[in-house]
Design a protein around this motif. Structure first.
Motif, PDB file in Angstrom:
ATOM      1  N   UNK A 113       0.837  -1.209   0.000  1.00  0.00           N
ATOM      2  CA  UNK A 113       0.000   0.000   0.000  1.00  0.00           C
ATOM      3  C   UNK A 113       0.869   1.256   0.000  1.00  0.00           C
ATOM      4  N   UNK A 114       1.965   1.215   0.755  1.00  0.00           N
ATOM      5  CA  UNK A 114       2.883   2.368   0.762  1.00  0.00           C
ATOM      6  C   UNK A 114       3.516   2.587  -0.590  1.00  0.00           C
ATOM      7  N   UNK A 115       3.918   1.489  -1.239  1.00  0.00           N
ATOM      8  CA  UNK A 115       4.557   1.581  -2.552  1.00  0.00           C
ATOM      9  C   UNK A 115       3.567   2.082  -3.606  1.00  0.00           C
ATOM     10  N   UNK A 116       2.352   1.561  -3.576  1.00  0.00           N
ATOM     11  CA  UNK A 116       1.324   1.982  -4.531  1.00  0.00           C
ATOM     12  C   UNK A 116       0.955   3.448  -4.311  1.00  0.00           C
ATOM     13  N   UNK A 117       0.826   3.837  -3.046  1.00  0.00           N
ATOM     14  CA  UNK A 117       0.493   5.229  -2.726  1.00  0.00           C
ATOM     15  C   UNK A 117       1.586   6.174  -3.208  1.00  0.00           C
ATOM     16  N   UNK A 118       2.847   5.793  -3.018  1.00  0.00           N
ATOM     17  CA  UNK A 118       3.947   6.642  -3.469  1.00  0.00           C
ATOM     18  C   UNK A 118       3.880   6.860  -4.969  1.00  0.00           C
ATOM     19  N   UNK A 119       3.541   5.807  -5.707  1.00  0.00           N
ATOM     20  CA  UNK A 119       3.400   5.948  -7.155  1.00  0.00           C
ATOM     21  C   UNK A 119       2.269   6.884  -7.529  1.00  0.00           C
ATOM     22  N   UNK A 120       1.161   6.814  -6.795  1.00  0.00           N
ATOM     23  CA  UNK A 120       0.027   7.690  -7.085  1.00  0.00           C
ATOM     24  C   UNK A 120       0.354   9.150  -6.765  1.00  0.00           C
ATOM     25  N   UNK A 121       1.083   9.362  -5.679  1.00  0.00           N
ATOM     26  CA  UNK A 121       1.475  10.730  -5.338  1.00  0.00           C
ATOM     27  C   UNK A 121       2.379  11.331  -6.415  1.00  0.00           C
ATOM     28  N   UNK A 122       3.332  10.525  -6.899  1.00  0.00           N
ATOM     29  CA  UNK A 122       4.223  11.011  -7.960  1.00  0.00           C
ATOM     30  C   UNK A 122       3.444  11.325  -9.228  1.00  0.00           C
ATOM     31  N   UNK A 123       2.491  10.457  -9.558  1.00  0.00           N
ATOM     32  CA  UNK A 123       1.667  10.691 -10.748  1.00  0.00           C
ATOM     33  C   UNK A 123       0.821  11.947 -10.592  1.00  0.00           C
ATOM     34  N   UNK A 124       0.316  12.146  -9.383  1.00  0.00           N
ATOM     35  CA  UNK A 124      -0.518  13.323  -9.139  1.00  0.00           C
ATOM     36  C   UNK A 124       0.291  14.610  -9.316  1.00  0.00           C
ATOM     37  N   UNK A 125       1.532  14.603  -8.813  1.00  0.00           N
ATOM     38  CA  UNK A 125       2.395  15.779  -8.963  1.00  0.00           C
ATOM     39  C   UNK A 125       2.694  16.037 -10.435  1.00  0.00           C
ATOM     40  N   UNK A 126       3.002  14.967 -11.179  1.00  0.00           N
ATOM     41  CA  UNK A 126       3.309  15.118 -12.612  1.00  0.00           C
ATOM     42  C   UNK A 126       2.095  15.640 -13.366  1.00  0.00           C
ATOM     43  N   UNK A 127       0.913  15.101 -13.028  1.00  0.00           N
ATOM     44  CA  UNK A 127      -0.314  15.545 -13.691  1.00  0.00           C
ATOM     45  C   UNK A 127      -0.600  17.003 -13.366  1.00  0.00           C
TER      46      UNK A 127
END
Length: 333
Positions: free
Chosen positions: A310-324
């Motif tokens: 869950x931590x790894x998946x969340x980190x990926x979503x946060x990075x994607x959100x920043x890029x978006x």
């Protein structure tokens, strides 16, 4: 009128995209599935329906669940997982690979293809028993391997431990069973037992018999014992339970297909304290990476791995959100 028929349509495997694919629906896999589903990640558990402890009549050593039939435990866990929104697929994973975008692709034996951002492998292992006629037929009824799982149930009974290629474990098993009963016979069955170890076992009250076991015969002992063991020297031993140390064969084909490599010393895929392999997005838990794990240990490992996921998946979503957000912000200028 043209009577030519169009060719039958080609069957295209169904492809779905998930946050997490859990391969294996035992204690580790279902425990992980529950954690992931409760965290609102789209999670599918793929289960081939052949748990390691399936032949056993009851499981032990699991707080509040002692004596519960393994099939009931799995069914209860599966119902809990789906209640939280998880998807359970009855199939076996036969192939896996990484795609160009870094996600995982898993092909099932029913031709479906699943894709996900992360994968947890909890496929367990096979217990390879010594090649002794009659031994495998009594596996999980008269023949056991784990004193912590089944020793208490045969306390104060007549027990025979049969040596296996897992020599060190066999000797430890003979000594440990002495904790449960004063009647323990260790049939070395061809393994080498050094002088010091012989002294230790003898002093602890373990009877030792050298030579190989020829067969385990029908359970029709007139004296009431459940098994009759015939040795190559012609001697026959009667007992209530047999313990043996099988060689664990981990079901790690999916892990190796995805790039994980086994440790040369242990033969197991190494994972960190959270169950992560050296491959980003790939985790493993339970007997596939820890042959000694009991049901409660495997369930715990599955939960720990899922929290890491869950931590790894969340980190990926946060990075994607920043890029978006950066792309949207740039477009507004």
């Amino acid at each position: 009128m043209d009577t030519t028929m169009d060719p039958a349509p080609t069957s295209v495997p169904e492809v779905q995209f998930w946050d997490a694919i859990v391969i294996g629906g035992g204690a580790a896999g279902l425990s992980a599935g529950v954690v992931l589903a409760r965290a609102q990640f789209a999670t599918v558990v793929v289960d081939g329906g052949a748990p390691r402890n399936g032949p056993a009549g009851a499981m032990h050593g699991f707080l509040t669940r002692d004596g519960m039939p393994p099939a009931l435990f799995v069914a209860t866990g599966a119902a809990e997982f789906t209640r939280f929104g998880g998807t359970l697929v009855q199939a076996s994973a036969v192939q896996a690979c990484r795609t160009a975008d870094g996600s995982f692709e898993v092909r099932l034996d029913d031709e479906r293809v699943l894709r996900a951002r992360s994968v947890l492998v909890a496929t367990g292992l096979t217990d390879e028993l010594p090649d002794i006629p009659g031994l495998s037929e009594r596996w999980a009824s008269v023949v056991h391997h784990c004193p912590h799982c089944h020793g208490y149930e045969v306390r104060d009974r007549n027990v025979v431990v049969i040596g296996s290629p897992m020599a060190a474990v066999s000797m430890h098993l003979a000594a440990l069973m002495r904790r449960y009963t004063s009647s323990v016979t260790f049939c070395t069955n061809g393994i080498e037992v050094g002088h010091t170890e012989r002294q230790r076992l003898a002093a602890y009250g373990v009877r030792m018999i050298d030579g190989r076991v020829r067969e385990i015969v029908e359970d029709d002992c007139a004296s009431g014992e459940l098994a009759s063991i015939r040795l190559e020297n012609g001697e026959t031993l009667l007992c209530d339970a047999i313990f043996v140390a099988p060689r664990p064969i981990p079901h790690d084909a999916i892990l190796t297909a995805l790039g994980a490599t086994a440790d040369p010393a242990s033969g197991l895929i190494p994972v960190d304290s959270q169950g992560a392999t050296g491959i980003p997005g790939l985790w493993a838990a339970g007997n596939v990476v820890n042959p000694r794990a009991q049901v409660i240990t495997a369930a715990s490992a599955g939960s720990v791995a899922a929290i890491g996921m869950t931590g790894w998946l969340l980190a990926g979503e946060l990075s994607s959100a920043v890029a978006h957000s950066a792309v949207i912000g740039g477009g507004d200028r």
